[in-house]
Design a protein around this motif. Structure first.
Motif, PDB file in Angstrom:
ATOM      1  N   SER A   1      -5.756  -8.169   1.151  1.00 48.54           N
ATOM      2  CA  SER A   1      -5.021  -8.210  -0.112  1.00 48.54           C
ATOM      3  C   SER A   1      -3.686  -8.931   0.014  1.00 48.54           C
ATOM      4  O   SER A   1      -3.386  -9.848  -0.745  1.00 48.54           O
ATOM      5  CB  SER A   1      -4.805  -6.785  -0.645  1.00 48.54           C
ATOM      6  N   THR A   2      -2.863  -8.520   0.972  1.00 46.91           N
ATOM      7  CA  THR A   2      -1.566  -9.170   1.182  1.00 46.91           C
ATOM      8  C   THR A   2      -1.614 -10.169   2.326  1.00 46.91           C
ATOM      9  O   THR A   2      -0.632 -10.870   2.568  1.00 46.91           O
ATOM     10  CB  THR A   2      -0.474  -8.127   1.485  1.00 46.91           C
ATOM     11  N   GLY A   3      -2.733 -10.222   3.026  1.00 44.58           N
ATOM     12  CA  GLY A   3      -2.840 -11.130   4.159  1.00 44.58           C
ATOM     13  C   GLY A   3      -1.870 -10.767   5.266  1.00 44.58           C
ATOM     14  O   GLY A   3      -1.288 -11.633   5.912  1.00 44.58           O
ATOM     15  N   SER A   4      -1.724  -9.476   5.514  1.00 47.08           N
ATOM     16  CA  SER A   4      -0.748  -9.015   6.501  1.00 47.08           C
ATOM     17  C   SER A   4      -1.373  -8.813   7.874  1.00 47.08           C
ATOM     18  O   SER A   4      -2.539  -8.455   7.995  1.00 47.08           O
ATOM     19  CB  SER A   4      -0.122  -7.686   6.051  1.00 47.08           C
ATOM     20  N   LEU A   5      -0.555  -9.040   8.899  1.00 42.88           N
ATOM     21  CA  LEU A   5      -0.860  -8.621  10.259  1.00 42.88           C
ATOM     22  C   LEU A   5       0.093  -7.484  10.568  1.00 42.88           C
ATOM     23  O   LEU A   5       1.318  -7.665  10.529  1.00 42.88           O
ATOM     24  CB  LEU A   5      -0.677  -9.769  11.246  1.00 42.88           C
ATOM     25  N   LEU A   6      -0.463  -6.304  10.830  1.00 47.13           N
ATOM     26  CA  LEU A   6       0.322  -5.103  11.053  1.00 47.13           C
ATOM     27  C   LEU A   6       0.088  -4.572  12.459  1.00 47.13           C
ATOM     28  O   LEU A   6      -0.928  -4.871  13.084  1.00 47.13           O
ATOM     29  CB  LEU A   6      -0.076  -4.008  10.049  1.00 47.13           C
ATOM     30  N   GLU A   7       1.028  -3.755  12.929  1.00 46.13           N
ATOM     31  CA  GLU A   7       0.794  -2.980  14.127  1.00 46.13           C
ATOM     32  C   GLU A   7       1.185  -1.541  13.852  1.00 46.13           C
ATOM     33  O   GLU A   7       2.090  -1.256  13.065  1.00 46.13           O
ATOM     34  CB  GLU A   7       1.547  -3.537  15.334  1.00 46.13           C
ATOM     35  N   VAL A   8       0.478  -0.619  14.503  1.00 44.25           N
ATOM     36  CA  VAL A   8       0.732   0.799  14.320  1.00 44.25           C
ATOM     37  C   VAL A   8       0.580   1.491  15.660  1.00 44.25           C
ATOM     38  O   VAL A   8      -0.264   1.102  16.481  1.00 44.25           O
ATOM     39  CB  VAL A   8      -0.233   1.401  13.264  1.00 44.25           C
ATOM     40  N   ASP A   9       1.403   2.507  15.909  1.00 46.08           N
ATOM     41  CA  ASP A   9       1.276   3.257  17.154  1.00 46.08           C
ATOM     42  C   ASP A   9       0.513   4.553  16.904  1.00 46.08           C
ATOM     43  O   ASP A   9       0.117   4.851  15.767  1.00 46.08           O
ATOM     44  CB  ASP A   9       2.649   3.509  17.794  1.00 46.08           C
ATOM     45  N   LYS A  10       0.298   5.340  17.948  1.00 52.96           N
ATOM     46  CA  LYS A  10      -0.515   6.545  17.825  1.00 52.96           C
ATOM     47  C   LYS A  10       0.118   7.591  16.919  1.00 52.96           C
ATOM     48  O   LYS A  10      -0.571   8.478  16.407  1.00 52.96           O
ATOM     49  CB  LYS A  10      -0.788   7.142  19.202  1.00 52.96           C
ATOM     50  N   ASP A  11       1.442   7.482  16.704  1.00 54.26           N
ATOM     51  CA  ASP A  11       2.131   8.400  15.795  1.00 54.26           C
ATOM     52  C   ASP A  11       2.154   7.886  14.359  1.00 54.26           C
ATOM     53  O   ASP A  11       2.837   8.445  13.504  1.00 54.26           O
ATOM     54  CB  ASP A  11       3.567   8.636  16.282  1.00 54.26           C
ATOM     55  N   LYS A  12       1.429   6.778  14.119  1.00 54.69           N
ATOM     56  CA  LYS A  12       1.283   6.168  12.794  1.00 54.69           C
ATOM     57  C   LYS A  12       2.593   5.609  12.248  1.00 54.69           C
ATOM     58  O   LYS A  12       2.888   5.675  11.059  1.00 54.69           O
ATOM     59  CB  LYS A  12       0.662   7.165  11.806  1.00 54.69           C
ATOM     60  N   ASN A  13       3.366   5.000  13.155  1.00 52.95           N
ATOM     61  CA  ASN A  13       4.531   4.223  12.756  1.00 52.95           C
ATOM     62  C   ASN A  13       4.090   2.781  12.569  1.00 52.95           C
ATOM     63  O   ASN A  13       3.577   2.159  13.503  1.00 52.95           O
ATOM     64  CB  ASN A  13       5.622   4.296  13.831  1.00 52.95           C
ATOM     65  N   TRP A  14       4.268   2.254  11.368  1.00 53.16           N
ATOM     66  CA  TRP A  14       3.749   0.943  11.006  1.00 53.16           C
ATOM     67  C   TRP A  14       4.834  -0.115  11.036  1.00 53.16           C
ATOM     68  O   TRP A  14       5.971   0.132  10.619  1.00 53.16           O
ATOM     69  CB  TRP A  14       3.131   0.980   9.611  1.00 53.16           C
ATOM     70  N   THR A  15       4.464  -1.338  11.484  1.00 52.21           N
ATOM     71  CA  THR A  15       5.354  -2.498  11.455  1.00 52.21           C
ATOM     72  C   THR A  15       4.556  -3.690  10.953  1.00 52.21           C
ATOM     73  O   THR A  15       3.438  -3.932  11.424  1.00 52.21           O
ATOM     74  CB  THR A  15       5.911  -2.824  12.858  1.00 52.21           C
ATOM     75  N   GLU A  16       5.107  -4.439  10.005  1.00 55.43           N
ATOM     76  CA  GLU A  16       4.459  -5.672   9.558  1.00 55.43           C
ATOM     77  C   GLU A  16       4.951  -6.831  10.414  1.00 55.43           C
ATOM     78  O   GLU A  16       6.142  -7.115  10.468  1.00 55.43           O
ATOM     79  CB  GLU A  16       4.762  -5.953   8.087  1.00 55.43           C
ATOM     80  N   ILE A  17       4.032  -7.501  11.095  1.00 57.11           N
ATOM     81  CA  ILE A  17       4.375  -8.637  11.942  1.00 57.11           C
ATOM     82  C   ILE A  17       4.492  -9.905  11.110  1.00 57.11           C
ATOM     83  O   ILE A  17       5.398 -10.723  11.301  1.00 57.11           O
ATOM     84  CB  ILE A  17       3.306  -8.824  13.036  1.00 57.11           C
ATOM     85  N   ALA A  18       3.562 -10.094  10.174  1.00 57.83           N
ATOM     86  CA  ALA A  18       3.554 -11.293   9.322  1.00 57.83           C
ATOM     87  C   ALA A  18       2.714 -10.987   8.091  1.00 57.83           C
ATOM     88  O   ALA A  18       1.962 -10.014   8.046  1.00 57.83           O
ATOM     89  CB  ALA A  18       2.986 -12.495  10.081  1.00 57.83           C
ATOM     90  N   SER A  19       2.840 -11.849   7.069  1.00 62.55           N
ATOM     91  CA  SER A  19       2.052 -11.662   5.850  1.00 62.55           C
ATOM     92  C   SER A  19       1.757 -13.031   5.235  1.00 62.55           C
ATOM     93  O   SER A  19       2.169 -14.070   5.759  1.00 62.55           O
ATOM     94  CB  SER A  19       2.793 -10.768   4.845  1.00 62.55           C
ATOM     95  N   GLY A  20       1.049 -13.029   4.109  1.00 65.36           N
ATOM     96  CA  GLY A  20       0.745 -14.270   3.393  1.00 65.36           C
ATOM     97  C   GLY A  20      -0.553 -14.925   3.785  1.00 65.36           C
ATOM     98  O   GLY A  20      -0.900 -15.976   3.252  1.00 65.36           O
ATOM     99  N   MET A  21      -1.319 -14.310   4.701  1.00 67.95           N
ATOM    100  CA  MET A  21      -2.590 -14.878   5.150  1.00 67.95           C
ATOM    101  C   MET A  21      -3.732 -14.216   4.363  1.00 67.95           C
ATOM    102  O   MET A  21      -4.510 -13.426   4.903  1.00 67.95           O
ATOM    103  CB  MET A  21      -2.760 -14.673   6.659  1.00 67.95           C
ATOM    104  N   VAL A  22      -3.809 -14.533   3.089  1.00 67.40           N
ATOM    105  CA  VAL A  22      -4.758 -13.872   2.194  1.00 67.40           C
ATOM    106  C   VAL A  22      -6.183 -14.019   2.718  1.00 67.40           C
ATOM    107  O   VAL A  22      -6.560 -15.075   3.230  1.00 67.40           O
ATOM    108  CB  VAL A  22      -4.633 -14.440   0.771  1.00 67.40           C
TER     109      VAL A  22
END
Length: 278
Positions: free
Chosen positions: A187-208
């Protein structure tokens, strides 16, 4: 001809970049292109070093029993067209503890990865469109693109590990990488990372239409299934390396195995092998 059909093609960055060119921007060098598939979508490593390729063979969400799994050699030769048959719309796959797990709409099918013997399938309760798979911290995970969810395999079967309509809308690719899980969304074309505690970080976006994820020197590769491959630098800058949308060539579940990049092309039913150059 069925099998290897061409090689030695090189593609540099094309299309619109979302950031200035990088000093170490990679180049994709095609090693081989293989036909003989029908709507291929996912890739997994077989015990002998060959590769399983899933063939949807029809509509992506239709339970028609027409899908199958092929086996391809590391140098791109089609070894076995129908290693396992009778699936519905198989997509992402992963091998764990000798078992091949296959995402198949609302069910994860299982096979002995050496013999091909079918094992009992496992439903993902409430799932709508299972897509990609990975292993992370020893657990098998599968994404549900229409359910904005990630399921994990427990002793009781598949259970929802994360669900977020806003963040995970159109979730597709999954890749376990040490202490983090990499996730792509359409949907947003995002590349995300998440740790085992479910802390989310967006690395990049726009790659629909983001699909497969691979880690390469200096960053990541992300395929967009409608026909694009992006390079995402470690700093989050995004550049299009390959754009085949106008030609109608799909770039589906990109996967990196060592220095080999394998990308199923739903259309025109080929699988391509690449390496990174400079």
């Amino acid at each position: 001809m069925r099998g290897l059909i061409s090689s030695a093609l090189c593609f540099t960055a094309i299309g619109l970049a979302t950031a200035p060119a990088f000093a170490e921007q990679p180049v994709l060098e095609r090693q081989w292109l293989t036909d003989g598939f029908t709507n291929p979508e996912g890739v997994a490593t077989a015990p002998d070093g060959s590769y399983f390729i899933s063939n949807v063979a029809g509509w992506a969400a239709e339970a028609d029993g027409e899908g199958w799994i092929s086996v391809m050699s590391a140098d791109g030769a089609l070894l076995t067209e129908k290693w396992a048959e009778g699936l519905d719309a198989p997509k992402g796959m992963v091998v764990q503890d000798g078992i091949l797990y296959v995402a198949d709409i609302t069910t994860v099918r299982r096979y002995d990865s050496k013999t091909g013997e079918a094992l009992p399938s496992l439903p993902a309760p409430g799932a709508k469109f299972l897509n990609d798979m990975t292993v992370w911290h020893g657990h098998v995970l599968v994404s549900d693109s229409q359910g904005a969810s990630i399921y994990t395999l427990t002793d009781e079967g598949f259970k929802i590990w994360a669900q977020d309509e806003e963040r995970l809308g159109g979730i597709n690719g999954l890749l376990g990488d040490g202490d983090r899980l990499l996730v792509s969304t359409m949907s947003t074309g995002s590349l995300l990372e998440v740790d085992k505690d479910k802390n989310w970080t967006e690395i990049a976006s726009g790659m629909v239409d983001a699909d497969g994820i691979g880690i390469v020197p200096g960053g990541y590769l992300v395929s967009a299934w409608r026909g694009e491959i992006y390079f995402v630098s470690n700093e989050g800058d995004v550049t299009s390396l390959l754009n085949t949308r106008e030609e109608g060539i799909k770039q589906n579940d990109l996967s990196v195995f060592g220095d080999l990049i394998i990308v199923p092309n739903w259309d025109p039913s080929t699988v391509s092998g690449w390496k990174i150059g400079k």
